[in-house]
Design a protein around this motif. Structure first.
Motif, PDB file in Angstrom:
ATOM      1  N   ASP A  80      57.868   2.387  41.814  1.00 11.60           N
ATOM      2  CA  ASP A  80      56.940   1.312  41.546  1.00 11.60           C
ATOM      3  C   ASP A  80      57.464   0.309  40.531  1.00 11.60           C
ATOM      4  N   ARG A  81      57.913  -0.718  40.986  1.00 16.57           N
ATOM      5  CA  ARG A  81      59.042  -1.557  40.153  1.00 16.57           C
ATOM      6  C   ARG A  81      58.084  -2.109  38.769  1.00 16.57           C
ATOM      7  N   ARG A  83      55.686  -0.457  37.028  1.00 17.42           N
ATOM      8  CA  ARG A  83      55.872   0.960  36.247  1.00 17.42           C
ATOM      9  C   ARG A  83      57.056   1.040  35.525  1.00 17.42           C
ATOM     10  N   PRO A 197      50.452  -3.733  40.601  1.00 17.61           N
ATOM     11  CA  PRO A 197      51.374  -2.804  41.133  1.00 17.61           C
ATOM     12  C   PRO A 197      52.399  -3.315  42.032  1.00 17.61           C
ATOM     13  N   PRO A 199      54.877  -1.338  44.483  1.00 15.42           N
ATOM     14  CA  PRO A 199      55.480  -0.433  44.911  1.00 15.42           C
ATOM     15  C   PRO A 199      56.824  -0.655  45.804  1.00 15.42           C
ATOM     16  N   GLY A 412      51.642  -5.525  45.325  1.00 18.48           N
ATOM     17  CA  GLY A 412      50.778  -4.096  45.262  1.00 18.48           C
ATOM     18  C   GLY A 412      50.695  -3.693  46.623  1.00 18.48           C
TER      19      GLY A 412
END
Length: 445
Positions: A80-81, A83, A197, A199, A412
């Motif tokens: 996940d970029r 995160r 988010p 991903p 996201g």
């Protein structure tokens, strides 16, 4: 209407709250980063009085990005970029805190360089991750404008950061610069926490070798990166500024300082008028034109005896550099499927970091064996020849991009299964097969 279309397009700042916060965080952290660069150089020089040590400061920053960049890009394409980006920002902020502590407690040059190298290791991952955000946050038609806004943020930090750093050092010492650096990173971390988010797109092609095959087989992306390398490796002038200033302009430090300011000022003007090229459907041709202008302007600077004419040529070079860098990033983003975007962004970061460093080394070596004039003129002409050759062998760079109207997937959410799998990485990627369009050194450059 014509004038407004020529000016910097701020639509992404108005329409996307996520992009707006990210841009503000990037501007502030860039400003703090430039202040920290001055603080590092000042502290290392004051503690060693050695140009070898101050040169090692640049090496400590560049090496981790060059060595680990592609590996970090492969991780970006698997995680996940958002995160992953948060992890790198936390690491950079921790290093900023340690730099502040050592400054107030009398740290040594080796400790400073060690912390700079560790921080740069986190940059090697955070840089590619942040470059993947635009395609998730902005519609395709706003991609060029977003890249231009990122560029003017970088240039604004380059213009104001060093001067502010010098003022802070003169008043409170290097610890004050590092403290501001820490605070700005905290702001950037907060803006990243608010992102949705992101991903990665599912694909089995997640390794470094798959990324290298993609970069080698995608002709527009390969041509864009090679064009940037030709411009920086062959014509980067910064290492030659001191000797040019000494030989022609009486070794006046004020003139020397204006050389870099002229390049940055030209870049700011180009960014302010970026509507003239970010709306173009031929970003590859615009990139080639900017790179050719960069080489010609620096070759002419090499033979110009008048200080004001020289500064004007450097401003032209700075404007051309901005045009080339923004257009290069547009080409890379538009021709890179989302599943490969982290690795392509890492390659861009490596090119933007290594190209200018190698170019400055080349210029210094040529000048040592001949003269600064020979180094500048030969570098500029070689740049023109190399860029022309790359453009001739990569017709995809000269072709117009297809019009785009569809928005990318919602932040996201993964792309639909029908488009998630990219074309084979060893084959050229037609623009219509790339994911929707989505930021080199100075990149200066």
């Amino acid at each position: 209407m014509g004038v407004s279309r020529a000016l910097l397009d701020v639509t992404p700042l108005r329409t996307s709250p996520h992009y707006r916060r990210l841009w503000i965080g990037g501007l502030l952290s860039g400003l703090g980063g430039q202040m920290a660069v001055v603080a590092v150089l000042y502290q290392v020089w004051e503690s060693t009085r050695s140009t070898i040590w101050t040169g090692a400061a640049g090496l400590a920053q560049a090496l981790p990005i060059i060595v680990f960049g592609l590996f970090a890009g492969a991780l970006v394409d698997r995680a996940d970029r958002r995160r992953f980006y948060l992890i790198t920002k936390v690491g950079q902020a921790a290093c900023a805190v340690l730099l502040t502590v050592q400054a107030f407690t009398g740290g040594s040059a080796p400790l400073v360089l060690c912390l700079v190298a560790v921080q740069s290791l986190f940059v090697a991952g955070g840089g590619p991750a942040s470059r993947t955000f635009l395609s998730r946050l902005l519609p395709p038609e706003q991609l060029g404008a977003g890249l231009a806004l990122n560029r003017i943020s970088f240039q604004g930090a380059m213009l104001a950061g060093p001067a502010l750093g010098g003022l802070v050092i003169s008043e409170v010492g290097v610890g004050g610069c590092f403290l501001i650096h820490t605070v700005t990173f905290a702001v950037a971390l907060w803006t990243a926490i608010l992102l949705p988010p992101m991903p990665a797109t599912p694909t089995g092609l997640t390794g470094v070798l798959a990324g290298l095959r993609f970069l080698g087989g995608n002709r527009p992306v390969r041509g864009a990166l090679l064009t940037d390398l030709a411009a920086t490796v062959l014509a980067m002038p910064i290492s030659l500024f001191p000797v040019v200033n000494a030989e022609r302009f009486g070794d006046d430090p004020r003139t020397l300082g204006l050389f870099l300011t002229a390049i940055a000022a030209g870049g700011v003007v180009a960014s302010a008028l970026s509507g003239t090229f970010t709306r173009s459907r031929r970003p590859g041709a615009v990139m080639v034109a900017g790179s050719l202008t960069w080489g010609v302007a620096l070759a002419l600077f090499g033979v110009t005896p008048n200080a004001w004419a020289g500064l004007a040529l450097l401003a032209v070079a700075g404007a051309a550099d901005t045009v080339a860098v923004v257009s290069r990033s547009t080409v890379v983003q538009r021709h890179t499927p989302d599943a490969f975007l982290g690795r392509a962004a890492a390659a861009e970061q490596i090119v933007g970091q290594a190209g200018p460093d190698v170019g400055n080394l080349r210029g210094g070596l040529v000048a040592a064996g001949s003269s600064a004039t020979a180094a500048l003129v030969s570098g500029g002409l070689l740049c023109v020849a190399a860029v022309a050759a790359i453009a001739a062998r990569t017709p995809e760079l000269r072709e117009p991009e297809p019009a785009v109207t569809a928005r990318p997937p919602e932040p996201g959410k993964p792309e639909p299964a029908a488009t998630a799998r990219p074309p084979e990485p060893c084959e050229p990627q037609p623009a219509v097969a790339a994911r929707p369009p989505e930021p080199s050194k100075p990149d200066i450059r």
